[in-house]
Design a protein around this motif. Sequence first.
Motif, short mmCIF file in Angstrom:
data_model
loop_
_atom_site.label_atom_id
_atom_site.label_comp_id
_atom_site.label_asym_id
_atom_site.label_seq_id
_atom_site.Cartn_x
_atom_site.Cartn_y
_atom_site.Cartn_z
N ARG A 1 -87.55 10.45 -39.27
CA ARG A 1 -88.58 9.88 -38.38
C ARG A 1 -89.39 8.83 -39.13
O ARG A 1 -89.67 7.75 -38.62
N ASP A 2 -89.72 9.15 -40.40
CA ASP A 2 -90.51 8.21 -41.21
C ASP A 2 -89.71 6.96 -41.58
O ASP A 2 -90.26 5.87 -41.68
N LEU B 1 -84.60 14.45 -36.81
CA LEU B 1 -85.70 13.52 -37.04
C LEU B 1 -86.71 14.06 -38.06
O LEU B 1 -87.32 13.30 -38.81
N ASP B 2 -86.88 15.38 -38.07
CA ASP B 2 -87.89 15.96 -38.96
C ASP B 2 -87.30 16.59 -40.22
O ASP B 2 -87.96 17.33 -40.93
N LEU B 3 -86.02 16.27 -40.49
CA LEU B 3 -85.37 16.76 -41.71
C LEU B 3 -85.27 15.61 -42.72
O LEU B 3 -85.36 14.44 -42.34
N ASP C 1 -87.66 8.70 -50.35
CA ASP C 1 -87.10 9.80 -51.16
C ASP C 1 -86.09 10.55 -50.28
O ASP C 1 -86.47 11.21 -49.31
N PRO C 2 -84.78 10.44 -50.59
CA PRO C 2 -83.76 10.98 -49.68
C PRO C 2 -83.89 12.48 -49.44
O PRO C 2 -83.43 12.99 -48.42
N ASN C 3 -84.53 13.20 -50.36
CA ASN C 3 -84.64 14.65 -50.18
C ASN C 3 -85.99 15.08 -49.59
O ASN C 3 -86.21 16.26 -49.34
N LYS C 4 -86.90 14.11 -49.39
CA LYS C 4 -88.22 14.47 -48.85
C LYS C 4 -88.58 13.68 -47.61
O LYS C 4 -89.05 14.22 -46.62
#
Length: 448
Positions: A169-170, A198-200, A162-165
Amino acid sequence: MNEEYDVIVLGTGLTECILSGIMSVKGKKVLHMDRNSYYGAESASITPLEDLYKRFSLPGAPPESMGKGRDWNVDLIPKFLMANGQLVRMLLITQVTRYLDFKVIEGSFVYKKGSIYKVPSTETEALASSLMGLFEKRRFRKFLVFVANFDENDPKTMEGVDPNKTTMRDVFKKFDLGQDVIDFTGHSLALYRTDEYLDLPCMDSLNRIKLYSESLARYGKSPYLYPLYGLGELPQGFARLSAIYGGTYMLNKPIEEIVMEDGKVVGVKSEGEIARCKQLICDPSYLMDRTTKVGQVIRVICIMNHPIKNTSDANSCQIIIPQNQVNRKHDIYVCMISYTHNVAAQGKYVAIVSTTVETDNPEMEVKPAMDLLEPVEQKFVSISDQYAPTDMGAESQIFMSRTYDATTHFETTCDDIKDIYKRMTGTEFDFAEMERKKNDIFGDAADQ
């Protein structure tokens, strides 16, 4: 000068010149002034070489081995243009490309454990690269294919992302990519300066990697372009555009006062005269009390008589040193160009090292990059404060640009231009609005 203008612009840096060009094309009456005798402000190219020595307070004249002083055009701020990026779009739509000639930068390299490697950005290069082992290559190739096909409007291409969620990193975890590959993907392809991305949500990262790949696809050697005679040609090209649409230019104008009434800008006083205006655009140096310091950048201009080792003798290149590799929070960048770009005397190379300052000893911070350049004939060190506006202009109608950052391309500068445009006009920036309706008599006569 005692006239009424829609917009007065102070400082002829690239941001200001593009905005003055856009406003003139939109039919606004523009007056553009600079306290300096040359175009470019902080983003100027300095010529002759003697002026660079003076600017950095070096004693004496350049040695004869440096060739003719006039053969040099040395950028104060090192940046390249992404071939498919926003600045190239602006240049094409306004046809400012007529006044400039570009060359493709010959290679992009990344630093790993003390050595430099070519950045692999196509499937073929990825499979040949010595940056990764065999299995890692296959996983990286899968990742590149995923990015190339990714379309936020087509769920089939998303493979559960999901590009917005989903965080970046995932996404890296999904493809099982190791730390080294994550380093060069985030820093050499997506061109992030830190690891906060990475966390965005991954949308911005995927778009950045796409921009890199699409820019690379245009010319093949690297995604970067550079104008002959230096970056100082860019603000001059946009200044010429503004002049064709009736913009007035004045260099060497000391700015004595920015005249305010009831908290709103009404004019600018210079040499005893006041030019009146409805809106004002300027760089931070003209209104320091409405800015805040947001950091420092160190830049080291190095003159060499050889290309950089392990770059296949490239006449131009970029090297990115990811922060992880040298225990830092920000990447270190090297931009190198040479006599082939008409910015240096025959046989000479100019490499500019830059990074965001993190300690009290900035010169020590850039040592890993300086070690790659040895031997250096002459270096010029500058440590510049970076400023951002505290006044967004809603009340005062003063719109201030941000200081140029340590990135090696103009994407952040274009974001700033779009942001100022929106604050000035209340509408989103639209590239189509920059289209030229008028011909430049000189240019057209010369073309026939």
